[in-house]
Design an enzyme around this catalytic site. Structure first.
Site, PDB file in Angstrom:
ATOM      1  N   HIS A 120       0.855  -1.197   0.000  1.00 53.20           N
ATOM      2  CA  HIS A 120       0.000   0.000   0.000  1.00 53.20           C
ATOM      3  C   HIS A 120       0.891   1.246   0.000  1.00 53.20           C
ATOM      4  O   HIS A 120       1.947   1.265   0.639  1.00 53.20           O
ATOM      5  CB  HIS A 120      -0.927  -0.005   1.225  1.00 53.20           C
ATOM      6  CG  HIS A 120      -1.979   1.053   1.124  1.00 53.20           C
ATOM      7  ND1 HIS A 120      -1.725   2.367   1.443  1.00 53.20           N
ATOM      8  CD2 HIS A 120      -3.259   0.996   0.701  1.00 53.20           C
ATOM      9  CE1 HIS A 120      -2.826   3.076   1.227  1.00 53.20           C
ATOM     10  NE2 HIS A 120      -3.771   2.267   0.781  1.00 53.20           N
ATOM     11  N   GLU A 145      -3.683   1.989  -7.431  1.00 52.73           N
ATOM     12  CA  GLU A 145      -4.128   3.146  -6.654  1.00 52.73           C
ATOM     13  C   GLU A 145      -3.184   4.320  -6.882  1.00 52.73           C
ATOM     14  O   GLU A 145      -2.095   4.367  -6.291  1.00 52.73           O
ATOM     15  CB  GLU A 145      -4.111   2.817  -5.154  1.00 52.73           C
ATOM     16  CG  GLU A 145      -4.998   1.663  -4.751  1.00 52.73           C
ATOM     17  CD  GLU A 145      -5.280   1.707  -3.259  1.00 52.73           C
ATOM     18  OE1 GLU A 145      -6.457   1.889  -2.907  1.00 52.73           O
ATOM     19  OE2 GLU A 145      -4.354   1.588  -2.449  1.00 52.73           O
TER      20      GLU A 145
HETATM   21  P1  PGA Z   1      -9.627   6.045  -0.166  1.00 53.63           P
HETATM   22  O1  PGA Z   1      -8.409   5.039   0.168  1.00 53.63           O
HETATM   23  O2  PGA Z   1     -10.740   5.205  -0.728  1.00 53.63           O
HETATM   24  O3  PGA Z   1      -9.972   6.656   1.158  1.00 53.63           O
HETATM   25  O4  PGA Z   1      -9.122   7.029  -1.159  1.00 53.63           O
HETATM   26  C1  PGA Z   1      -8.107   3.975  -0.680  1.00 53.63           C
HETATM   27  C2  PGA Z   1      -6.934   3.183  -0.153  1.00 53.63           C
HETATM   28  O5  PGA Z   1      -6.020   3.777   0.452  1.00 53.63           O
HETATM   29  O6  PGA Z   1      -6.874   1.966  -0.322  1.00 53.63           O
END
Ligand code: PGA
Length: 276
Positions: free
Chosen positions: A102, A183
């Site tokens: 992450h 992401e």
């Molecule tokens: P968010 O976070 O949906 O609050 O943008 C996503 C994540 O960090 O996996």
């Protein structure tokens, strides 16, 4: 390539504050599950380590899967690594999956490809599935380096694929235990999202790259690639309609049962319209 079943995964991060709030949130999710599950969409929640056992007892006999947010890189079982939980320990606490890579781990804990490779190996050695997160920063996005950055991050997966190919326990197994979450760092918790065209192009590239790593065997052709970053009940349907988006990794909006399940319903509806 169309994955038959979507995944909507709630990454709770360092929330909620108390065990009681965890109980209430899970009760609320379970109560809202239509007939016990969301058709054509798997769901998973990922609480912090200390909340895993309680979440596990709540979720037994439900369709909601349980994941952990992190594992130790240095030992898959036990050892002198103060503050860490191992893959074997989170598995024993009820997790079947773990998040690896992450952007918050990369940013605040300095996790690089070497550390992430160790974590992946440990997870797989304990039969944990892995949600492997990748994504570019705003500066990298602005300088059009996204695909290059993602390929560098995916080189960890290339190593894992080649290690698995040389074991009897090979890629067919890996395909069931690996999810990629794209992401963009600049979209996490900011309310800013890339366009669906950008996400579609990026996901297609990720799938292509993984396909090349896997080679002719083709077992990873159906690899699930999720989008994450400011997904909410209002924008989920837009992403769900894109063929190359197989689900969502959700932070903030997963802390509310209604919005979490609305996102799962959006993916469920998109899958159902593909099936027809
Ligand atoms: P968010 O976070 O949906 O609050 O943008 C996503 C994540 O960090 O996996």
């Amino acid at each position: 390539m169309n994955i038959m079943q979507a995944w909507v995964i709630g990454n709770w991060k360092q929330q909620p504050a108390t065990l009681q709030a965890v109980d209430e949130l899970l009760d609320s999710v379970i109560k809202r599950l239509p007939n016990g599950d969301v058709p054509l969409c798997n769901t998973m929640v990922i609480p912090c380590h200390v909340h895993l056992p309680a979440a596990n007892s709540k979720l037994t006999n439900t369709s909601v899967a349980l994941g952990a947010q992190d594992i130790c890189a240095f030992s898959a079982e036990t050892g002198a690594f103060t503050g860490d939980c191992s893959a074997a320990q989170v598995r024993d606490a009820g997790a079947d999956w773990v998040l690896v890579g992450h952007s918050e781990r990369r940013q605040y804990y300095g996790e690089d490809n070497d550390i992430l490779l160790k974590k992946l190996r440990n997870a797989l050695s304990q039969q944990l599935g892995v949600i492997f997160c990748i994504g570019e920063t705003k500066a990298q996005y602005d300088s059009e380096q996204t695909l290059q950055v993602l390929e560098d991050q995916l080189s960890v997966i290339q190593r894992i694929i080649s290690e698995h190919a040389s074991e009897s326990n090979n890629e067919a197994n890996l395909a069931e235990r690996l999810i990629i979450a794209y992401e963009p760092v600049w979209a996490i918790g900011t309310g800013k999202v890339p366009t669906v065209e950008e996400v579609t192009a990026t996901h297609s590239h990720i799938k292509q790259v993984i396909k090349q790593y896997a080679g002719a065997a083709g077992e990873l052709d159906n690899l699930c690639v999720l989008y994450g970053g400011s997904v909410n009940a209002d924008n989920a349907a837009i992403f769900a309609q894109a063929d190359s988006v197989d689900g969502a990794l959700v932070g903030g909006a997963s802390l509310n049962a209604e919005s979490f399940l609305a996102i799962a319903e959006a993916f469920s509806a998109a899958k159902a319209s593909n099936v027809q």
